[in-house]
Design a protein around this motif. Structure first.
Motif, PDB file in Angstrom:
ATOM      1  N   ILE A 184       0.839  -1.210   0.000  1.00 26.04           N
ATOM      2  CA  ILE A 184       0.000   0.000   0.000  1.00 26.04           C
ATOM      3  C   ILE A 184       0.873   1.259   0.000  1.00 26.04           C
ATOM      4  O   ILE A 184       0.603   2.218  -0.733  1.00 26.04           O
ATOM      5  CB  ILE A 184      -0.944  -0.010   1.205  1.00 26.04           C
ATOM      6  N   LEU A 185       1.932   1.249   0.809  1.00 29.31           N
ATOM      7  CA  LEU A 185       2.819   2.415   0.877  1.00 29.31           C
ATOM      8  C   LEU A 185       3.498   2.676  -0.463  1.00 29.31           C
ATOM      9  O   LEU A 185       3.564   3.823  -0.931  1.00 29.31           O
ATOM     10  CB  LEU A 185       3.866   2.214   1.977  1.00 29.31           C
ATOM     11  N   ILE A 186       4.011   1.604  -1.098  1.00 27.66           N
ATOM     12  CA  ILE A 186       4.664   1.756  -2.404  1.00 27.66           C
ATOM     13  C   ILE A 186       3.678   2.292  -3.431  1.00 27.66           C
ATOM     14  O   ILE A 186       3.975   3.226  -4.190  1.00 27.66           O
ATOM     15  CB  ILE A 186       5.247   0.410  -2.881  1.00 27.66           C
ATOM     16  N   THR A 187       2.483   1.706  -3.452  1.00 27.29           N
ATOM     17  CA  THR A 187       1.479   2.092  -4.443  1.00 27.29           C
ATOM     18  C   THR A 187       1.041   3.536  -4.252  1.00 27.29           C
ATOM     19  O   THR A 187       0.892   4.287  -5.226  1.00 27.29           O
ATOM     20  CB  THR A 187       0.261   1.157  -4.354  1.00 27.29           C
ATOM     21  N   CYS A 188       0.824   3.958  -3.004  1.00 27.61           N
ATOM     22  CA  CYS A 188       0.424   5.340  -2.746  1.00 27.61           C
ATOM     23  C   CYS A 188       1.529   6.312  -3.146  1.00 27.61           C
ATOM     24  O   CYS A 188       1.263   7.394  -3.697  1.00 27.61           O
ATOM     25  CB  CYS A 188       0.068   5.527  -1.269  1.00 27.61           C
ATOM     26  N   TYR A 189       2.773   5.919  -2.910  1.00 23.75           N
ATOM     27  CA  TYR A 189       3.902   6.768  -3.295  1.00 23.75           C
ATOM     28  C   TYR A 189       3.966   6.915  -4.809  1.00 23.75           C
ATOM     29  O   TYR A 189       4.166   8.008  -5.344  1.00 23.75           O
ATOM     30  CB  TYR A 189       5.199   6.163  -2.748  1.00 23.75           C
ATOM     31  N   VAL A 190       3.770   5.795  -5.519  1.00 23.07           N
ATOM     32  CA  VAL A 190       3.764   5.824  -6.980  1.00 23.07           C
ATOM     33  C   VAL A 190       2.610   6.684  -7.487  1.00 23.07           C
ATOM     34  O   VAL A 190       2.771   7.519  -8.390  1.00 23.07           O
ATOM     35  CB  VAL A 190       3.668   4.394  -7.556  1.00 23.07           C
TER      36      VAL A 190
END
Length: 296
Positions: A184-190
């Motif tokens: 979730i953190l990676i996706t939100c950052y992207v």
């Protein structure tokens, strides 16, 4: 008024994108298989991200190659905006892929699944090496496409560093929620960076003044040229985020001679060369002459 090195930069960008496309696609296939075998949603989410990157890099490679064809027929400015089309497609694909990943990751917060930590670590190390090499390959790319994709690859490196940390953590702990949380953190950052780049792309399509051009400062410099009384209708926009266009109206005294006007144009063109504009249009008007665009 394009830079003399524009052709060399364009060819170099196409070569860089081609190399990165094949490198990224090969790793994406490995990543999809590895994510399924390790049951890591973080790896699967990054695989989807990389697959979208591969498609967009391939599309960008094609569009970048076509974008530098000479102008013809109705396309008097050429085809440079094809690279913007690639950037737009890239953003849409990444947004859709990110939303799909979030729809799978959020439920796993409440029902964590075991992951293969050694497999995650092995893929993370490989991901750091491959994406790091691809990012270095695109470093210094001139086009907006190359810069956007390079940023995505850097994000991938950071994502794999996070996967590596989680994999190492799972060797000594049983906190399975780390995997979907990381996803979730990676996706939100992207998503954050994709939306930011999408706004820049849309601004170019809407012919907003380039962020690196201060139109008011340019007008001020033009008004310091001898025989220039004032300026108006100064407009700047970008063809593709890299090659900029500027038009302006310069007002000179009613008694200005031909040599005075030629001097004004020469000084204005010297200023434009310092800014490195792709195309410029200068309309000179006498102070007792009505501007045909004054009321538009």
């Amino acid at each position: 008024m394009s830079s003399p090195n524009a052709g060399a930069h364009s060819h170099d960008t196409v070569v860089r994108l081609r190399a990165v496309f094949f490198l990224n696609l090969a790793f994406t296939l490995i990543e999809i298989v590895g994510g399924a075998l390790t049951n890591s949603l973080a790896i699967v989410s990054d695989a989807l991200h990389d697959l979208a990157d591969s498609l967009s890099i391939g599309f960008s490679w094609l569009m970048e190659h076509r974008a530098h064809r000479p102008s013809q027929g109705r396309y008097s400015y050429g085809f440079r905006r094809l690279s913007l089309v690639a950037a737009l497609v890239n953003a849409v694909v990444l947004i859709v892929g990110s939303l799909i990943v979030l729809s799978r990751a959020i439920p796993r917060l409440f029902d964590p699944q075991p992951s293969n930590a050694p497999g995650m670590i092995a893929l993370a190390v490989l991901g750091i090496l491959v994406n790091g090499a691809a990012a270095l390959r695109l470093r210094g790319g001139q086009s907006m496409n190359a810069q956007m994709i390079a940023w995505h690859l850097i994000e991938d490196v950071l994502g794999w560093v996070a996967v590596l940390i989680v994999g190492l953590s799972l060797l000594v702990t049983d906190i399975e929620i780390l995997d979907p949380l990381l996803s979730i953190l990676i996706t939100c950052y992207v998503l954050y960076n994709v939306v930011r780049n999408l706004r820049k792309t849309i601004a170019i399509f809407l012919q907003a003044a380039p962020a690196d051009l201060d139109v008011h400062a340019i007008e001020h410099k033009l008004e310091t040229i001898p025989h220039v009384l004032s300026t108006h209708h100064t407009h700047a926009w970008s063809l593709d985020g890299e090659h900029h266009v500027l038009t302006t109206h310069l007002v000179v005294p009613a008694g200005a001679t031909k040599n005075d006007v030629l001097q004004v144009k020469s000084e204005a063109l010297r200023l434009f060369r310092q800014i490195d504009l792709e195309h410029t249009t200068i309309e000179v008007e006498y102070e007792d002459e009505d501007c045909r665009m004054r009321d538009t």
